[in-house]
Design a protein around this motif. Structure first.
Motif, PDB file in Angstrom:
ATOM      1  N   ILE A  13       0.845  -1.212   0.000  1.00  0.00           N
ATOM      2  CA  ILE A  13       0.000   0.000   0.000  1.00  0.00           C
ATOM      3  C   ILE A  13       0.876   1.256   0.000  1.00  0.00           C
ATOM      4  N   GLN A  14       1.965   1.216   0.780  1.00  0.00           N
ATOM      5  CA  GLN A  14       2.864   2.385   0.868  1.00  0.00           C
ATOM      6  C   GLN A  14       3.828   2.471  -0.324  1.00  0.00           C
ATOM      7  N   GLY A  15       3.861   1.419  -1.155  1.00  0.00           N
ATOM      8  CA  GLY A  15       4.764   1.426  -2.309  1.00  0.00           C
ATOM      9  C   GLY A  15       6.228   1.292  -1.932  1.00  0.00           C
ATOM     10  N   GLN A  16       6.502   0.529  -0.852  1.00  0.00           N
ATOM     11  CA  GLN A  16       7.907   0.365  -0.395  1.00  0.00           C
ATOM     12  C   GLN A  16       8.517  -0.857  -1.066  1.00  0.00           C
ATOM     13  N   ARG A  17       9.065  -0.613  -2.264  1.00  0.00           N
ATOM     14  CA  ARG A  17       9.427  -1.769  -3.082  1.00  0.00           C
ATOM     15  C   ARG A  17      10.591  -2.606  -2.554  1.00  0.00           C
ATOM     16  N   ASP A  18      11.610  -1.967  -1.945  1.00  0.00           N
ATOM     17  CA  ASP A  18      12.729  -2.770  -1.423  1.00  0.00           C
ATOM     18  C   ASP A  18      12.274  -3.597  -0.228  1.00  0.00           C
ATOM     19  N   ASP A  19      11.377  -2.993   0.560  1.00  0.00           N
ATOM     20  CA  ASP A  19      10.868  -3.692   1.747  1.00  0.00           C
ATOM     21  C   ASP A  19      10.092  -4.949   1.362  1.00  0.00           C
ATOM     22  N   PRO A  61       0.413   7.699 -10.095  1.00  0.00           N
ATOM     23  CA  PRO A  61       1.806   7.479  -9.633  1.00  0.00           C
ATOM     24  C   PRO A  61       1.876   6.609  -8.381  1.00  0.00           C
ATOM     25  N   GLU A  62       0.926   6.815  -7.450  1.00  0.00           N
ATOM     26  CA  GLU A  62       0.935   6.003  -6.218  1.00  0.00           C
ATOM     27  C   GLU A  62       0.595   4.549  -6.520  1.00  0.00           C
ATOM     28  N   SER A  66       2.880   1.223  -5.848  1.00  0.00           N
ATOM     29  CA  SER A  66       2.390   0.026  -5.141  1.00  0.00           C
ATOM     30  C   SER A  66       2.544  -1.215  -6.011  1.00  0.00           C
ATOM     31  N   ALA A  67       2.194  -1.045  -7.300  1.00  0.00           N
ATOM     32  CA  ALA A  67       2.280  -2.195  -8.210  1.00  0.00           C
ATOM     33  C   ALA A  67       3.734  -2.662  -8.329  1.00  0.00           C
ATOM     34  N   ARG A  68       4.673  -1.695  -8.388  1.00  0.00           N
ATOM     35  CA  ARG A  68       6.099  -2.077  -8.482  1.00  0.00           C
ATOM     36  C   ARG A  68       6.541  -2.784  -7.207  1.00  0.00           C
TER      37      ARG A  68
END
Ligand code: B1M
Length: 214
Positions: A13-19, A61-62, A66-68
């Motif tokens: 949800i936050q879009g934190q891709r590395d996490d 963009p958000e 998130s998708a990424r």
């Protein structure tokens, strides 16, 4: 739901891709199955994003962030799913039609469908009718998804449907279309199975088309 899967949903949800990538690794190492990571970690996160996008509380963009984030975690679990023969929600061949280079919306549709558990074969942009036909033969998808952003290239959608008919593969797939100038009335006129106005609705429509065909 285990704590890590809950945190994974929030990270999507936050879009934190590395996490999300690290969380997927940790979850697998901690004994979660790839299916649990997908269906209890990633997909609830994307479902939430989809609802917020539909409600106008999240924007392109958000949603893409998130998708990424989700796709990064998918890279960790996909090989495991393939190895274990885990069935996805369905298979989608996706492309922007011939003559049309706009691919941002199409990419978002692909990401949302992937978030809904679909296997995506993205043919890119400026995809000729024959390329869709070849992809149907090669990948045996459940759904062919076409995107068009120009009023002039909407005609290529009709041409692609015709090519599928001529190749004798139209009955094997559901055809879904979308893009800014595309309407339900146009979809009805060219005889496709589904139309969706945005990426979240496209993922819902893909699920409905699959449910109706099984
Ligand atoms: Co172009 N362009 N563009 N452009 N461009 C538009 C579409 C336009 C409306 C701008 C304008 O004049 N106001 C206009 C089309 C007019 C018309 O036909 N009615 C236009 C034009 C004319 C052109 C060129 C002809 C300009 C020129 O060269 N003279 C040219 C054409 C090139 C070609 O394709 N052969 C051109 C080129 C470009 C760029 C390359 C510069 C760039 C594209 C970059 C890229 O995609 N990689 C570009 C862009 C960015 C735009 C705008 C500004 C934004 C499009 C976009 O990405 N929107 C656009 C104007 C606008 O829309 N404000 C414009 C964001 C995206 C998330 O939304 O794509 O609608 P969208 O996708 C949505 C839904 O439509 C739906 O879900 C998505 C997400 O919610 N959806 C589906 C999309 N596909 C779906 C499939 C589905 C279901 C839902 O099922 C399978």
């Amino acid at each position: 739901m285990s704590e890590i899967l809950k945190r994974m949903s929030s990270a999507v949800i936050q879009g934190q891709r590395d996490d999300t990538r690290q969380m997927a690794r940790d979850a697998i190492e901690g004994g979660c199955s790839a299916e649990e990571v997908l269906y209890q970690g990633l997909m609830p996160g994307m479902d939430h994003v989809s609802g917020e996008f539909k409600a106008g509380r999240m924007f392109v963009p958000e949603v893409m962030r998130s998708a990424r984030a989700m796709l990064n975690a998918m890279e960790v679990i996909k090989p495991i799913m393939v190895k274990n023969g885990i069935r996805m929600a369905g298979k989608v061949v996706l492309g922007t039609v011939q003559g049309d280079l706009h691919d941002i919306g199409k990419n978002l549709v692909g990401m949302m469908c992937e978030g809904a558990g679909f296997e995506i074969h993205d043919l890119g942009a400026d995809v000729a009718p024959g390329q869709f036909v070849e992809a149907v033969k090669a990948f045996q998808p459940d759904i062919v998804g076409m995107s068009a952003l120009l009023t002039t290239t909407m005609r290529a959608m009709e041409g692609t449907v015709q090519a599928l008919v001529e190749a004798g593969v139209r009955d094997r797939v559901k055809v879904m279309i979308g893009g800014a100038p595309v309407t339900q009335a146009f979809a009805d006129r060219i005889g496709v199975d589904g139309y969706a106005p945005d990426a979240a609705a496209a993922a819902d429509k893909a699920k409905h088309l699959i449910a109706a065909s099984r």
